[in-house]
Design a protein around this motif. Sequence first.
Motif, PDB file in Angstrom:
ATOM      1  N   ALA A  82      62.933  40.223 -63.014  1.00 56.93           N
ATOM      2  CA  ALA A  82      62.349  41.256 -63.876  1.00 56.93           C
ATOM      3  C   ALA A  82      61.504  40.633 -64.989  1.00 56.93           C
ATOM      4  O   ALA A  82      60.416  41.126 -65.314  1.00 56.93           O
ATOM      5  CB  ALA A  82      63.453  42.132 -64.471  1.00 56.93           C
ATOM      6  N   ILE A  83      62.001  39.547 -65.571  1.00 58.73           N
ATOM      7  CA  ILE A  83      61.235  38.862 -66.629  1.00 58.73           C
ATOM      8  C   ILE A  83      59.991  38.216 -66.043  1.00 58.73           C
ATOM      9  O   ILE A  83      58.889  38.341 -66.598  1.00 58.73           O
ATOM     10  CB  ILE A  83      62.126  37.826 -67.337  1.00 58.73           C
ATOM     11  N   ALA A  84      60.163  37.530 -64.907  1.00 57.04           N
ATOM     12  CA  ALA A  84      59.020  36.869 -64.272  1.00 57.04           C
ATOM     13  C   ALA A  84      57.958  37.877 -63.865  1.00 57.04           C
ATOM     14  O   ALA A  84      56.751  37.640 -64.036  1.00 57.04           O
ATOM     15  CB  ALA A  84      59.489  36.066 -63.057  1.00 57.04           C
ATOM     16  N   ARG A  85      58.378  39.012 -63.336  1.00 50.94           N
ATOM     17  CA  ARG A  85      57.429  40.061 -62.934  1.00 50.94           C
ATOM     18  C   ARG A  85      56.627  40.559 -64.137  1.00 50.94           C
ATOM     19  O   ARG A  85      55.408  40.766 -64.055  1.00 50.94           O
ATOM     20  CB  ARG A  85      58.179  41.213 -62.276  1.00 50.94           C
ATOM     21  N   ALA A  86      57.310  40.747 -65.289  1.00 50.43           N
ATOM     22  CA  ALA A  86      56.606  41.175 -66.500  1.00 50.43           C
ATOM     23  C   ALA A  86      55.588  40.134 -66.940  1.00 50.43           C
ATOM     24  O   ALA A  86      54.494  40.471 -67.404  1.00 50.43           O
ATOM     25  CB  ALA A  86      57.607  41.439 -67.618  1.00 50.43           C
ATOM     26  N   LEU A  87      55.928  38.863 -66.769  1.00 49.28           N
ATOM     27  CA  LEU A  87      55.033  37.782 -67.198  1.00 49.28           C
ATOM     28  C   LEU A  87      53.826  37.620 -66.285  1.00 49.28           C
ATOM     29  O   LEU A  87      52.842  36.983 -66.669  1.00 49.28           O
ATOM     30  CB  LEU A  87      55.808  36.472 -67.272  1.00 49.28           C
ATOM     31  N   MET A  88      53.875  38.207 -65.096  1.00 45.99           N
ATOM     32  CA  MET A  88      52.771  38.054 -64.145  1.00 45.99           C
ATOM     33  C   MET A  88      51.482  38.708 -64.631  1.00 45.99           C
ATOM     34  O   MET A  88      50.394  38.356 -64.173  1.00 45.99           O
ATOM     35  CB  MET A  88      53.167  38.636 -62.783  1.00 45.99           C
ATOM     36  N   SER A 120      43.604  33.669 -56.550  1.00 42.57           N
ATOM     37  CA  SER A 120      43.989  32.298 -56.921  1.00 42.57           C
ATOM     38  C   SER A 120      44.774  32.293 -58.225  1.00 42.57           C
ATOM     39  O   SER A 120      45.740  31.536 -58.372  1.00 42.57           O
ATOM     40  CB  SER A 120      42.753  31.411 -57.042  1.00 42.57           C
ATOM     41  N   ALA A 121      44.394  33.164 -59.179  1.00 47.44           N
ATOM     42  CA  ALA A 121      45.127  33.246 -60.439  1.00 47.44           C
ATOM     43  C   ALA A 121      46.532  33.791 -60.212  1.00 47.44           C
ATOM     44  O   ALA A 121      47.499  33.346 -60.858  1.00 47.44           O
ATOM     45  CB  ALA A 121      44.370  34.120 -61.432  1.00 47.44           C
ATOM     46  N   ILE A 122      46.668  34.731 -59.284  1.00 45.79           N
ATOM     47  CA  ILE A 122      47.991  35.283 -58.980  1.00 45.79           C
ATOM     48  C   ILE A 122      48.881  34.218 -58.365  1.00 45.79           C
ATOM     49  O   ILE A 122      50.061  34.081 -58.740  1.00 45.79           O
ATOM     50  CB  ILE A 122      47.865  36.508 -58.045  1.00 45.79           C
ATOM     51  N   GLU A 123      48.346  33.437 -57.447  1.00 45.45           N
ATOM     52  CA  GLU A 123      49.145  32.367 -56.832  1.00 45.45           C
ATOM     53  C   GLU A 123      49.565  31.337 -57.878  1.00 45.45           C
ATOM     54  O   GLU A 123      50.689  30.835 -57.856  1.00 45.45           O
ATOM     55  CB  GLU A 123      48.365  31.700 -55.702  1.00 45.45           C
ATOM     56  N   ALA A 124      48.669  31.023 -58.797  1.00 43.73           N
ATOM     57  CA  ALA A 124      49.008  30.076 -59.866  1.00 43.73           C
ATOM     58  C   ALA A 124      50.108  30.636 -60.755  1.00 43.73           C
ATOM     59  O   ALA A 124      51.018  29.910 -61.180  1.00 43.73           O
ATOM     60  CB  ALA A 124      47.759  29.753 -60.691  1.00 43.73           C
ATOM     61  N   ALA A 125      50.048  31.953 -61.018  1.00 47.36           N
ATOM     62  CA  ALA A 125      51.069  32.587 -61.854  1.00 47.36           C
ATOM     63  C   ALA A 125      52.418  32.626 -61.139  1.00 47.36           C
ATOM     64  O   ALA A 125      53.472  32.413 -61.758  1.00 47.36           O
ATOM     65  CB  ALA A 125      50.639  34.003 -62.232  1.00 47.36           C
ATOM     66  N   ILE A 126      52.405  32.893 -59.837  1.00 49.44           N
ATOM     67  CA  ILE A 126      53.652  32.867 -59.067  1.00 49.44           C
ATOM     68  C   ILE A 126      54.274  31.477 -59.114  1.00 49.44           C
ATOM     69  O   ILE A 126      55.482  31.321 -59.338  1.00 49.44           O
ATOM     70  CB  ILE A 126      53.407  33.308 -57.607  1.00 49.44           C
ATOM     71  N   GLU A 127      53.460  30.453 -58.940  1.00 48.54           N
ATOM     72  CA  GLU A 127      53.962  29.080 -59.006  1.00 48.54           C
ATOM     73  C   GLU A 127      54.535  28.774 -60.381  1.00 48.54           C
ATOM     74  O   GLU A 127      55.575  28.103 -60.496  1.00 48.54           O
ATOM     75  CB  GLU A 127      52.823  28.104 -58.660  1.00 48.54           C
ATOM     76  N   ARG A 128      53.897  29.262 -61.422  1.00 46.90           N
ATOM     77  CA  ARG A 128      54.402  29.049 -62.787  1.00 46.90           C
ATOM     78  C   ARG A 128      55.781  29.681 -62.957  1.00 46.90           C
ATOM     79  O   ARG A 128      56.684  29.070 -63.544  1.00 46.90           O
ATOM     80  CB  ARG A 128      53.416  29.661 -63.783  1.00 46.90           C
ATOM     81  N   GLU A 129      55.950  30.891 -62.439  1.00 46.88           N
ATOM     82  CA  GLU A 129      57.242  31.565 -62.574  1.00 46.88           C
ATOM     83  C   GLU A 129      58.315  30.909 -61.712  1.00 46.88           C
ATOM     84  O   GLU A 129      59.492  30.876 -62.096  1.00 46.88           O
ATOM     85  CB  GLU A 129      57.115  33.055 -62.243  1.00 46.88           C
TER      86      GLU A 129
END
Length: 236
Positions: free
Chosen positions: A145-151, A109-118
Motif C-alpha cells: 500500500a505504501i509502495a503503491r502510493a509512492l508510485m 520506462s519511468a514506471i519500471e524504474a519506480a517499480i525497481e525503486r520500490e
Amino acid sequence: MLKLESVKVAYGAIQAVKGVSLEVRKGEVVTIIGANGAGKSTLLKSICGLEPVTEGRILIDGKDATNVPAHQRVGLGVAMSPEGRGVFADQTVRENLMLGAYSRRKDASAIEAAIEREFRRFPRLRERQDQLSGTLSGGEQQMLAIARALMSEPRLLLLDEPSLGLAPLIIKDIFNAIRQLRQSGLTILLVEQMAKQALGVADRAYVLETGHITLEGSGRELLDDPKVKAAYLGTH
C-alpha cells in the motif's frame, strides 16, 4: 506544503471534523494522534479529496484545493496509503504498483524504474511480485500500500494507520521505512494510534479529539506531555 484553515467535514447531521487548522511544511513528518472516532481518517480523506469539506479551506503548495476532485489532487503531488491497506486483492503485486502509477502511464520506462525503486525499498515485494495481493500477509500488504502510493511520485504522502493489525517486528520495519522516506526529503502526514512510535518519528504533532485539535507541538514535546502520556502512552 499543506495548510488546513478551519476545515469541517460532516456525515449528514454528524460533524466528524469541527474546524481543524493545521499545517505541514515541506520535508516534515507531522503526526496526528487520537482515539478511535476522533476524526483522523476523515481528515486525511478530506485532504486527498475523498470526503467533501463543508466549511474551510485546504491549501496544497499554496493553491486552494478545497474543491479539486480526488484524481486531480494526485497531479498536485498528493498520495495516500489508506487505513486497512486497500490493495486490489485480485491483482498481482506488480499490477498494484502499476495502478499506483496510473497518472504517469505514458512513461513506461519511468514506471519500471519506480517499480525497481520500490522493490529495493521493500525486498519482500520483489519476491512476491507475481503473487495475488489478496494472498499476502498483512505486513506485506501494508508495504504494498505504501509502495503503491509512492508510485505516483508524490510530494506529500498521507499515511493512515500503517501499523494497524501488524506484528511488532513488521511495525518496526514500517517505521524504519518512514524514517528513510523522511531522510529522502518527502513530506509526510501520518495518522497513527501507536503514539510512541508516531511521535518518535515526527518533527511536529497534533492531538485530535472528537474533531478538534486539542494539543500541538514537536514530537518530543508531546511525548513528554503528561496529558499525552496518560491518554495515549499508558503512563502517568
